[in-house]
Write an enzyme that holds these catalytic residues in place. Structure first.
Site, PDB file in Angstrom:
ATOM      1  N   VAL A  22       1.017  -1.021   0.000  1.00 45.11           N
ATOM      2  CA  VAL A  22       0.035  -0.078  -0.034  1.00 45.11           C
ATOM      3  C   VAL A  22       1.063   1.316   0.098  1.00 45.11           C
ATOM      4  O   VAL A  22       1.814   1.217   0.927  1.00 45.11           O
ATOM      5  CB  VAL A  22      -0.955  -0.052   1.309  1.00 45.11           C
ATOM      6  CG1 VAL A  22      -1.777   1.417   1.427  1.00 45.11           C
ATOM      7  CG2 VAL A  22      -1.910  -1.388   1.263  1.00 45.11           C
ATOM      8  N   CYS A  23       0.622   2.139  -1.058  1.00 41.70           N
ATOM      9  CA  CYS A  23       1.631   3.324  -1.009  1.00 41.70           C
ATOM     10  C   CYS A  23       1.470   4.331   0.125  1.00 41.70           C
ATOM     11  O   CYS A  23       0.410   4.473   0.526  1.00 41.70           O
ATOM     12  CB  CYS A  23       1.046   4.205  -2.306  1.00 41.70           C
ATOM     13  SG  CYS A  23       1.730   5.825  -2.250  1.00 41.70           S
TER      14      CYS A  23
END
Lengths: 123, 119, 98
Positions: B77-78
């Site tokens: 997940v960024c």
């Protein structure tokens, strides 16, 4: 990094800024990619061209004006910015309306350039 | 073949996450490797364990977690996109990890193919 | 090269742009783009024209979900997710026209 692991990355921008966050977050990826020593280019088609319009003033919408970042790309050795000619003309814009130097390509030239890429990212 | 996947939209709102999951499942069934799934933009909302769909609906978040558990898929997940949208380690579902955008670029470099699902 | 489209041709210009810019290759219609694979709509003529330059595929589960399995234009190949995977493997690169 060895020769083999250098890939051609193209970021395809087809969305206008501010209405959605895609243009801003795409630019964030571009900046990170610069640190990986890959061959990076940016393509602007359709409403993506509006990202490069000069004179953006975002105070009134209380949003960060990220357009100056396009001018900083050169400092990251990202100099390949391609704009599709028909999209530009369809929006009543010319190269003088854009805030950075770009290479204007015909549709077919843009299509051929896409074919040459290893990784195409669009957001 | 080694695949990298990018998911740009949140669950339930848009079909992108479903399409990406079904693509991953089919790829694994065919003997390919899904090396990493990178969640960006609203796609980070796929990673919250607070998700609670109605009983008769698919559980998109758990489905991703299971893919990580059973097939070793790296779910990233960024961090910048996640923090913007209230996704943090405290509410991260199992199998996901929060990391930088470099992980997306790395997926582009390492994978044989990178496929993007979004709006 | 594989071009992946996910928008209806009647509400967005993703497919139109792709057909204008791409010089050839394969097109896969998924999600709302599968409407472009069906007969009787205003985009049908353009899809038929494009068939000369592109091989066109559409994702069957998305067609079926939208109640259009009996309307797929002849010449469009319906594929499952496994076929989607095969298309990505077979093409050197792919672009999602989001």
């Amino acid at each position: 990094m060895s020769e083999e692991s250098i890939k051609k990355f193209m970021f395809v921008n087809r969305k206008a800024p501010y209405g959605t966050i895609y243009a801003l977050e795409a630019l964030e990826v571009v900046l990170i990619t610069a640190a990986f020593d890959q061959e990076v280019s940016l393509a602007f088609l359709d409403d993506g061209i509006y990202q490069l319009k000069k004179g953006q003033q975002t105070k009134g919408i209380e949003t960060k004006n990220f357009s100056p970042t396009y001018r900083a790309l050169e400092g990251y050795d990202i100099e390949k910015l391609y704009v599709e000619k028909e999209s530009l003309e369809a929006r009543g814009l010319s190269e003088e309306d854009l805030l950075v130097d770009v290479t204007v390509l015909s549709r077919a030239e843009m299509g051929n350039l896409m074919e040459e890429q290893d990784v195409l990212l669009s957001f | 073949m080694k695949f990298g996947i990018v998911v740009n939209e949140g669950p339930y709102q848009h079909q992108a996450s479903d399409s990406a999951y079904l693509f991953c499942k089919a790829a694994i069934e065919k003997g390919h490797e899904v090396w990493r799934v990178f969640f960006y933009h609203d796609g980070v909302n796929n990673a919250t364990k607070l998700t609670e769909p109605p009983q008769d609906d698919r559980n998109i978040v758990n489905r991703w977690s299971r893919l990580a558990e059973e097939h070793g898929v790296d779910l990233v997940v960024c961090v910048a996109a996640a923090l913007r949208r209230g996704i943090r380690d405290e509410n991260l579902a199992s199998g996901f990890r929060i990391s930088g955008l470099g992980q997306l670029v790395e997926a582009g470099i390492q994978a044989d193919r990178l496929v993007t699902f979004g709006d | 090269m594989l071009h992946i489209i996910n928008k209806s041709p009647l509400s967005g210009n993703s497919l139109g742009s792709c057909l204008n810019v791409a010089t050839g290759g394969e097109i896969l219609l998924i999600e709302d783009a599968v409407y472009a694979a069906t007969s009787g709509n205003a985009f049908e003529k353009k899809i038929r024209e494009a068939m000369g330059r592109f091989k066109i595929y559409a994702l069957l589960p998305d067609i079926e979900a939208r109640g259009l399995a009996d309307r797929v234009i002849e010449g469009v190949s319906a594929v499952g997710y496994d076929g989607f995977v095969d298309l990505v493997v077979a093409n050197r690169n792919c672009q999602s026209w989001l």
